[in-house]
Design a protein around this motif. Structure first.
Motif, PDB file in Angstrom:
ATOM      1  N   VAL A 197       6.719   6.573  10.045  1.00 12.08           N
ATOM      2  CA  VAL A 197       7.397   6.344   8.767  1.00 12.08           C
ATOM      3  C   VAL A 197       8.284   7.544   8.430  1.00 12.08           C
ATOM      4  O   VAL A 197       7.816   8.680   8.376  1.00 12.08           O
ATOM      5  CB  VAL A 197       6.392   6.095   7.626  1.00 12.08           C
ATOM      6  N   GLY A 216       6.314  10.635   9.759  1.00 11.75           N
ATOM      7  CA  GLY A 216       4.905  10.448  10.072  1.00 11.75           C
ATOM      8  C   GLY A 216       3.924  11.342   9.347  1.00 11.75           C
ATOM      9  O   GLY A 216       2.797  11.509   9.813  1.00 11.75           O
ATOM     10  N   ASN A 233       2.071   8.210   7.291  1.00 12.77           N
ATOM     11  CA  ASN A 233       1.842   7.064   8.173  1.00 12.77           C
ATOM     12  C   ASN A 233       2.671   7.255   9.442  1.00 12.77           C
ATOM     13  O   ASN A 233       3.844   7.627   9.358  1.00 12.77           O
ATOM     14  CB  ASN A 233       2.254   5.756   7.481  1.00 12.77           C
ATOM     15  N   ASP A 281       9.721   2.364   7.798  1.00 17.14           N
ATOM     16  CA  ASP A 281       8.976   2.385   9.051  1.00 17.14           C
ATOM     17  C   ASP A 281       9.944   2.132  10.200  1.00 17.14           C
ATOM     18  O   ASP A 281      10.677   1.142  10.199  1.00 17.14           O
ATOM     19  CB  ASP A 281       7.891   1.304   9.031  1.00 17.14           C
ATOM     20  N   ASN A 289       0.803  -1.227   0.000  1.00 20.24           N
ATOM     21  CA  ASN A 289       0.000   0.000   0.000  1.00 20.24           C
ATOM     22  C   ASN A 289       0.833   1.274   0.000  1.00 20.24           C
ATOM     23  O   ASN A 289       0.313   2.361   0.178  1.00 20.24           O
ATOM     24  CB  ASN A 289      -0.940   0.013   1.206  1.00 20.24           C
ATOM     25  N   ARG A 290       2.135   1.174  -0.193  1.00 17.69           N
ATOM     26  CA  ARG A 290       2.979   2.363  -0.231  1.00 17.69           C
ATOM     27  C   ARG A 290       2.843   3.078  -1.578  1.00 17.69           C
ATOM     28  O   ARG A 290       2.403   2.512  -2.565  1.00 17.69           O
ATOM     29  CB  ARG A 290       4.440   1.987   0.043  1.00 17.69           C
TER      30      ARG A 290
END
Length: 244
Positions: A188, A182, A185, A211, A114-115
């Protein structure tokens, strides 16, 4: 007419003729003419009576981009080397209107699906890979962007006035990279550096993200140096191609 193509998305890959005409807020005759032209050009495919999806010509054009795009050609092997050095996925991006578009990627093993990936857009004011492009945009583009998206700029912490905005971008230019944590996410990290023209304005950026929970062993300083070197390599290759 080309606005028709912008209707299609991952969540809405198929559109009916009636829905397209309604979305365009145009007459039936104009809508049918648009669809006929786009279908004949291969930009739309008829999946069933009165329903359309994006057409095969787009796939053909994507191949041409992969084979001929100067930015992609100049980055050949560079993203793979970044993945080897940092251990996480590397991205190649360019500015597209008031956003940033991913045009190339090299996935690290076991990278989350999902990146950010090729073909996706992100805001121009969020994330390292976007902010560093913004910092190196020509002055006249920044002057045009600021009044139009002043609230988004302030919300992104880039400054509540034009002077503060310019000072924030100036700091990034002095550093030669952007580091964020972040912004999309939690936990991250993102590091990105600009790909520059001979006028020292940005044509794109290259970056990596990881991450903190997954990769506690990443040396941030090492990542910054690796990304800056990758961006320098791509910039120099682009300039060499222009001289040939």
């Amino acid at each position: 007419m080309l606005h028709v193509l912008q209707l299609f998305s991952e969540t809405e890959p198929v559109w009916s003729t009636a829905a397209i005409i309604e979305a365009l807020d145009t007459s039936r005759s104009t809508g049918y003419r648009y669809l006929k032209t786009l279908h004949e050009a291969g930009l739309l495919s008829a999946v069933r009576n009165g329903y359309y999806s994006l057409g095969p010509r787009i796939i053909e054009m994507d191949l041409q981009m992969r084979l001929t795009d100067p930015l992609l050609l100049a980055s050949e092997g560079v993203l793979e080397e970044l993945v080897d050095k940092i251990g996480h996925s590397a991205l190649l991006c360019t500015a597209f209107r008031d956003s940033v578009l991913c045009v190339g990627e090299c996935r690290a093993p076991q990278s989350p699906a999902n990146r950010f990936r090729r073909g996706q857009r992100r805001p121009l004011f969020q994330g390292a890979i976007s902010k560093i492009i913004l910092a190196y945009l020509p002055h006249h583009r920044l002057k045009a962007i600021y009044p139009r998206q002043r609230k988004e700029i302030e919300d992104a912490g880039l400054g509540s006035t034009w002077s503060e905005f310019r000072a924030t971008l100036g700091k990034m230019k002095k550093d030669g990279y952007s580091l964020t944590v972040g912004e999309f996410n939690p936990g991250v990290y993102g590091v990105a550096a600009p790909i520059l023209t001979d006028q020292k304005t940005s044509v794109g950026s290259v970056g990596v993200a990881w991450d903190e929970k997954e990769r506690r062993d990443v040396d941030v300083e090492h990542a910054v140096l690796a990304v800056k070197q990758a961006a320098t390599t791509i910039s120099e290759r682009l300039l060499d191609r222009q001289r040939d």
